[in-house]
Every structure is written in structure tokens, then in C-alpha cells.
Scaffold this motif. Structure first.
Motif, PDB file in Angstrom:
ATOM      1  N   VAL A 280       0.792  -1.242   0.000  1.00 23.40           N
ATOM      2  CA  VAL A 280       0.000   0.000   0.000  1.00 23.40           C
ATOM      3  C   VAL A 280       0.820   1.285   0.000  1.00 23.40           C
ATOM      4  O   VAL A 280       0.260   2.356  -0.230  1.00 23.40           O
TER       5      VAL A 280
ATOM      6  N   ALA B  14      -0.592   1.714  13.775  1.00 23.03           N
ATOM      7  CA  ALA B  14       0.172   2.359  14.851  1.00 23.03           C
ATOM      8  C   ALA B  14       0.165   1.477  16.093  1.00 23.03           C
ATOM      9  O   ALA B  14       1.217   1.206  16.696  1.00 23.03           O
TER      10      ALA B  14
ATOM     11  N   ASP C 164      -9.302  -2.859  21.005  1.00 25.01           N
ATOM     12  CA  ASP C 164      -9.886  -2.212  19.823  1.00 25.01           C
ATOM     13  C   ASP C 164     -11.405  -2.322  19.883  1.00 25.01           C
ATOM     14  O   ASP C 164     -11.948  -3.333  20.302  1.00 25.01           O
TER      15      ASP C 164
ATOM     16  N   ARG D 138     -13.364  -2.433  17.312  1.00 27.01           N
ATOM     17  CA  ARG D 138     -13.906  -3.273  16.241  1.00 27.01           C
ATOM     18  C   ARG D 138     -13.767  -4.759  16.596  1.00 27.01           C
ATOM     19  O   ARG D 138     -13.097  -5.106  17.554  1.00 27.01           O
TER      20      ARG D 138
ATOM     21  N   LEU E 214      -7.481   0.378   9.523  1.00 25.63           N
ATOM     22  CA  LEU E 214      -7.835   0.604   8.113  1.00 25.63           C
ATOM     23  C   LEU E 214      -7.199  -0.426   7.180  1.00 25.63           C
ATOM     24  O   LEU E 214      -7.627  -0.562   6.039  1.00 25.63           O
TER      25      LEU E 214
ATOM     26  N   LYS F 172      -5.685  -4.030  -3.177  1.00 23.11           N
ATOM     27  CA  LYS F 172      -4.306  -3.863  -2.686  1.00 23.11           C
ATOM     28  C   LYS F 172      -3.980  -4.895  -1.610  1.00 23.11           C
ATOM     29  O   LYS F 172      -2.808  -5.180  -1.372  1.00 23.11           O
TER      30      LYS F 172
ATOM     31  N   LEU G  12     -12.636   2.726  23.932  1.00 23.01           N
ATOM     32  CA  LEU G  12     -12.192   3.728  24.905  1.00 23.01           C
ATOM     33  C   LEU G  12     -13.329   4.736  25.078  1.00 23.01           C
ATOM     34  O   LEU G  12     -13.892   5.227  24.096  1.00 23.01           O
TER      35      LEU G  12
ATOM     36  N   LEU H  33      -5.610   5.741  17.837  1.00 21.54           N
ATOM     37  CA  LEU H  33      -7.071   5.713  17.642  1.00 21.54           C
ATOM     38  C   LEU H  33      -7.523   6.022  16.217  1.00 21.54           C
ATOM     39  O   LEU H  33      -8.708   5.878  15.903  1.00 21.54           O
TER      40      LEU H  33
ATOM     41  N   MET I 215      -6.560   9.597  -1.612  1.00 22.82           N
ATOM     42  CA  MET I 215      -6.574   8.151  -1.857  1.00 22.82           C
ATOM     43  C   MET I 215      -7.966   7.573  -1.681  1.00 22.82           C
ATOM     44  O   MET I 215      -8.373   6.662  -2.395  1.00 22.82           O
TER      45      MET I 215
ATOM     46  N   ASP J 227      -2.663   8.256  12.672  1.00 26.29           N
ATOM     47  CA  ASP J 227      -3.496   9.331  12.132  1.00 26.29           C
ATOM     48  C   ASP J 227      -4.049  10.267  13.206  1.00 26.29           C
ATOM     49  O   ASP J 227      -4.386  11.410  12.905  1.00 26.29           O
TER      50      ASP J 227
ATOM     51  N   ASP K 115      -0.867  10.687   7.446  1.00 27.77           N
ATOM     52  CA  ASP K 115      -1.993   9.785   7.165  1.00 27.77           C
ATOM     53  C   ASP K 115      -1.608   8.690   6.173  1.00 27.77           C
ATOM     54  O   ASP K 115      -2.303   8.457   5.169  1.00 27.77           O
TER      55      ASP K 115
ATOM     56  N   THR L  38      -0.033   4.510   6.123  1.00 28.14           N
ATOM     57  CA  THR L  38       0.190   3.311   6.934  1.00 28.14           C
ATOM     58  C   THR L  38       1.614   3.298   7.491  1.00 28.14           C
ATOM     59  O   THR L  38       1.827   3.082   8.686  1.00 28.14           O
TER      60      THR L  38
END
Ligand SMILES: Cc1cc2nc3c(=O)[nH]c(=O)nc-3n(C[C@H](O)[C@H](O)[C@H](O)COP(=O)(O)OP(=O)(O)OC[C@H]3O[C@@H](n4cnc5c(N)ncnc54)[C@H](O)[C@@H]3O)c2cc1C
Ligand code: SF4
Length: 458
Positions: free
Chosen positions: A93, A153, A172, A174, A180, A189, A216, A236, A286, A422, A429, A431
Motif C-alpha cells: 500500500v 500504529a 480495539d 472493532r 484501516l 491492494k 475507549l 485511535l 486516496m 493518524d 496519514d 500506513t
């Protein structure tokens, strides 16, 4: 535009399975072993290599290319991963055309750089195939660090801390780790579930307790983490999105591009994902390119990216713009959105105003309108940091330009709290930059914790 005859045409299964598989296949198929050797032979192994200086994680590029040339791809992978544990994803990427490959002496002299990204992928794929983790942990330090956010990160920080002998709890919000890499990067990609494979590879170091579904500010609180852990790292990302602020934005057919891409990345069967016949994407980075290219790949007939400034000012690199063009996405510049046109609650088009650059470089609307018919409009005009969870419980964290303020070691204004990726001010911004932030913070956390130990022992 007469919109009365328009009926939004958004539907699934525009293309058959073969066409979808072709459209979403690997953007750059990997190099075969003999191709990697030929490519490695092109490197001059420069002293003070400019490519290495241009890499945000300072990978020793000439060394790893020499290792590939010498038939030692596993050694090459170790060289890469010791500087950048997400070297596999970065190989896929990174905008190498504006980083290492832009300054490669072969690019400068011949306009054809060594394919550094492809060689990096070749080596890192080999080590991942072994199923072994290449690094060992140092002896346990007895320290325990909370890392919040399992994106690039957070993963990078957690891995380095674990390697240095610390215990890490990685939270996390998620369901899956990767940030991302899992929910944002274009599907073509990071094919074959690479983000999850890589996260698993990173966690194999041991000593990292991954806790997903933990937000959090909801399930965990900064004040508790600061009390219960020896240090805290915040990775975050940017959970908020910027609004266009125009009419029609909340109607059916108007989408936030990042959320739509996250849905696409999590869809098991791409043919289930509805897409418009005519799609307009607003933005110039992007995300705009990825939304446009993937809408086209799903079968949208007409895809237009509308950007408010001139083409050279787009955040998407020249290469990304070329990818869009070769995949049939039309980029139109100097157009700023005025309003999203709707009928019966559905998007039917967008009205834009032509712009020019004023004398002071500021954007000036000319008053001339352009209308583009569309069934779907994607907004890709940037994301924002949401400080929820980092304030409201005692001392708030200091922000700068809406993101977390850090110093060179990634220390925030709060004692014992570091941040990177980020969510911090002044980043790029990307990776690879997030990975470097996590690494820098981990080394500084280690230095801070071991310094405290030394003082205590004296
Ligand atoms: C659509 C898109 C395409 C991109 N394409 C590229 C590309 O091709 N190349 C490139 O280099 N860069 C690309 N980027 C940028 C790159 O993805 C980011 O710079 C990078 O992911 C930042 O890493 P991060 O760890 O800071 O944040 P993220 O990847 O956003 O990870 C943050 C993590 O924190 C978690 N989190 C957030 N809030 C909380 C909370 N309150 N509690 C617990 N966990 C939380 C999130 O769930 C997430 O897992 C792209 C970005 C987007 C949006
Ligand atoms: S600048 Fe190019 S030729 Fe020189 S070491 Fe780097 S990859 Fe090799």
C-alpha cells in the motif's frame, strides 16, 4: 438537467463472478523468484542510499535487496521487519512512487526505479509462508502497557513493546484487528485476507493480549488505564468524517466513502453489494480514488471524481490518478459541490460550481454551475479525530489542529500517555508513518520505564 425522468439505479449483481474476481484481483501480482533476482540485480547498493532515507521507517533497502540477490529472502525479510513489522502491508500500500522509488538513483537517471515495493513483498511473503515468527521476546520486564487501537500504529507499538519484554493489552472497538488495513485499504491492494494474516503474524511474537469490542470511553477509560498500567499508547485513527454541508447530503444514495469502503471490505460476496449506475465521488485523495475505482470495479457504468482544485493539488499521487484513469474513472478538477440533487428522497445528481485559483492561491468560485447526473454520491473529503474517550474524565489531552499534540518521542500532554498514527497532529496519514509512530513511541516507553527502574534501584 431534467431530473423528472431520472430514477435512481442502485443495485447488486451488475457483474458476474468472473468479472468481479478479475476487477478485484491483486493490483500488482507478486514477483516470481527469478523475477526478484533480476530486479535485485538492478540495484546499485548505493552508499547513503536515498531510498532508505526516504523510507519513513528507515528500512535498510540496499541491505535487504542484497540479501535477496544472495538467495536469502528470509534474511531480507528480517531486515525489513526489524524496521517495520508491517512491512508486508506497506509493500502493498505504500505510495512508493512518492517515497523510496521516487528518489531511487535508477529513477533519477533512467526514469525506471528499482521495484523496491515489489522486492519487499517478495521477501516478506516468504517469511510469512514459513508460519514462524522471526523475532524472540526479551526477558520479561514485569511492566504492563495498554495499547488502544489495533491499527498499524497500535500493532507496531504493541509488537515492539512485546519484543522488548513488556506485557501488552491491546484494545480495539472493532471485531477484528488491523484498523484501516482491514476496513479501509482498497480490496485489490490487500487481497486474500492479507490484513488478518499479517495481524496474526504480528501477534505471534507473544505477550500481547488482544481484546476486541472494547471502546475507549465506553468499556475502558483513560483514567483507569493510566492508573492500572505502567504506560498507555493511543493509536485511535480518525473515527469522524467531514461533512459537505450541502443540501441533500443525508438522502438515500449519499454516502460517506470510508464507511462504504469498510462495508465493501467486510462483504463476503462482492456481488451482493449494490452500486449505482452513475457514481460521483467528491474529493481528491486516496479515499476518493479507492471509492471511484471500486465502484467501477463493481460495475458502475459512469464514475466521476470531482475535485475542487487543479489536478496537481490532488493528494492522490500521480500514479493513483493513473490507476483511476486506466480503470475508466473520469477525474474532473476545479469543481466544488454546491448541492446534492434529490427526488423523492433519493440522490439523482449533483450540482457543482467551477473554480479558479485566486491571486493569493485561494479557491474562488466562478458562479458557473455544472450538473452531473448520479445515482450515488460518495463523500471523500477527509476524516476527523474524535476526542471522545480522551477527555471528560479528569484531565483532558491537549489537541493541536483537532488532533492529539505529541512531541518528537510521541509523548502527549498527559503523563504516561503516548500516541501515534493518524490521530496525532502533523502526520501524513499513511500506513507506514503510523507504523513508525508506534515504533518510536514503544522505544520511548521502554526508555521511560527502564529509567524509572534504574532510579528506583539507585
Ligand atoms: C479509504 C482509505 C484508503 C487508504 N489507502 C491507503 C494506502 O493505499 N496507502 C497508505 O499508506 N495509506 C492509506 N490510507 C491511510 C492509512 O490507512 C492510515 O494512515 C493508517 O491506517 C493509520 O493507522 P492508525 O493505526 O493510525 O489508524 P487506523 O488504521 O484508523 O486504526 C485505528 C484503530 O483504532 C480503533 N479505535 C478507534 N477509536 C477507538 C476507541 N475509542 N476505542 C478503541 N479502539 C478505537 C479503530 O477501530 C482502529 O482499529 C488509507 C486510508 C483510507 C481511509
Ligand atoms: S537508491 Fe535505488 S539503486 Fe540505490 S540502493 Fe536504493 S534501490 Fe538500490
Amino acid at each position: 438537467m431534467s431530473t423528472t425522468a431520472s430514477r435512481p439505479d442502485i443495485r447488486a449483481r451488475r457483474l458476474d463472478a468472473d468479472a468481479l474476481a478479475r476487477n478485484f484481483s491483486d493490483l500488482h501480482p507478486p514477483l516470481e523468484a527469478h523475477e526478484a533476482l533480476v530486479e535485485a540485480d538492478r540495484c546499485y547498493f548505493c552508499y547513503d542510499a536515498p531510498c532508505m532515507q526516504a523510507c519513513p521507517t528507515t528500512i535498510d533497502i540496499p541491505l535487504f535487496i542484497r540479501q535477496i540477490q544472495a538467495g536469502n529472502p528470509i534474511g531480507a525479510a528480517k531486515t525489513i521487519l526489524s524496521a517495520n513489522i508491517l512491512g508486508g502491508m506497506c509493500a502493498r500500500v505504500c505510495p512508493t512512487e512518492t517515497l523510496c522509488e521516487e528518489v531511487c538513483v535508477r529513477e533519477v537517471a533512467e526514469g525506471k526505479p528499482v521495484k523496491i515495493g515489489m522486492l519487499q513483498r517478495f521477501a516478506t511473503d516468504r517469511v510469512m509462508e514459513t508460519g514462524e515468527h522471526p523475532f524472540k521476546r526479551a526477558a520479561p520486564t514485569g511492566k504492563h502497557i495498554a495499547v488502544v487501537g489495533a491499527g498499524p500504529a497500535g500493532l507496531s507499538c504493541a509488537h515492539r513493546l512485546a519484543m522488548l519484554g513488556h506485557a501488552v493489552t491491546l484494545y480495539d472497538t472493532r471485531e477484528k484487528p488491523g484498523g484501516l488495513n482491514e476496513y479501509g485499504i482498497a480490496a485489490y491492494k490487500a487481497t486474500e485476507n492479507f490484513a488478518q494474516a499479517e495481524a496474526g503474524f504480528v501477534l505471534k511474537i507473544g505477550g500481547i493480549d488482544l481484546q476486541t469490542g472494547k471502546a475507549l470511553g465506553r468499556d475502558i477509560h483513560l483514567s483507569d488505564l493510566r492508573r492500572d498500567f505502567d504506560a498507555v499508547f493511543l493509536g485511535l485513527g480518525l473515527a469522524g468524517v467531514n461533512a459537505l454541508g450541502t443540501d441533500g447530503e443525508t438522502h438515500s444514495g449519499s454516502h460517506d466513502a470510508v464507511a462504504w469502503i469498510a462495508d465493501l471490505r467486510q462483504t463476503r460476496d462482492l456481488s451482493d453489494l449494490p452500486v449505482g449506475r452513475r457514481v460521483v465521488v467528491i474529493g481528491g485523495g486516496m479515499t476518493a480514488i479507492d471509492a471511484g475505482v471500486q465502484a467501477k470495479a463493481l460495475g458502475a457504468e459512469e464514475v466521476t471524481i470531482a475535485y475542487r482544485r487543479r489536478r496537481e493539488a490532488m493528494n492522490a499521487s500521480r500514479y493513483e490518478q493513473e490507476v483511476a484513469a486506466t480503470r475508466g474513472v473520469h477525474i474532473r478538477c476545479n469543481l466544488q459541490p454546491k448541492r446534492i440533487l434529490t427526488e423523492n428522497g433519493h440522490v439523482v445528481g449533483i450540482e457543482l460550481e467551477r473554480t479558479v485559483a485566486g491571486e493569493d492561491g485561494r479557491l474562488v468560485g466562478t458562479g458557473e454551475s455544472v450538473t452531473i447526473e448520479a445515482d450515488q454520491v460518495f463523500k471523500a473529503i477527509g476524516q476527523a479525530f474524535l476526542p471522545d474517550g480522551t477527555d471528560g474524565e479528569g484531565e483532558g489531552i491537549a489537541l493541536e489542529h483537532g488532533r492529539i499534540r505529541v512531541d518528537a518521542a510521541r509523548r502527549t500532554s498527559l503523563d504516561g500517555v503516548w500516541a501515534g498514527g493518524d490521530c496525532i497532529a502533523g502526520g501524513e496519514d499513511l500506513t507506514v508513518v503510523a507504523v513508525e509512530d508506534g515504533k518510536i513511541a514503544a522505544f520511548d516507553i521502554h526508555a521511560a520505564l527502564t529509567a524509572v527502574e534504574k532510579v528506583a534501584a539507585e
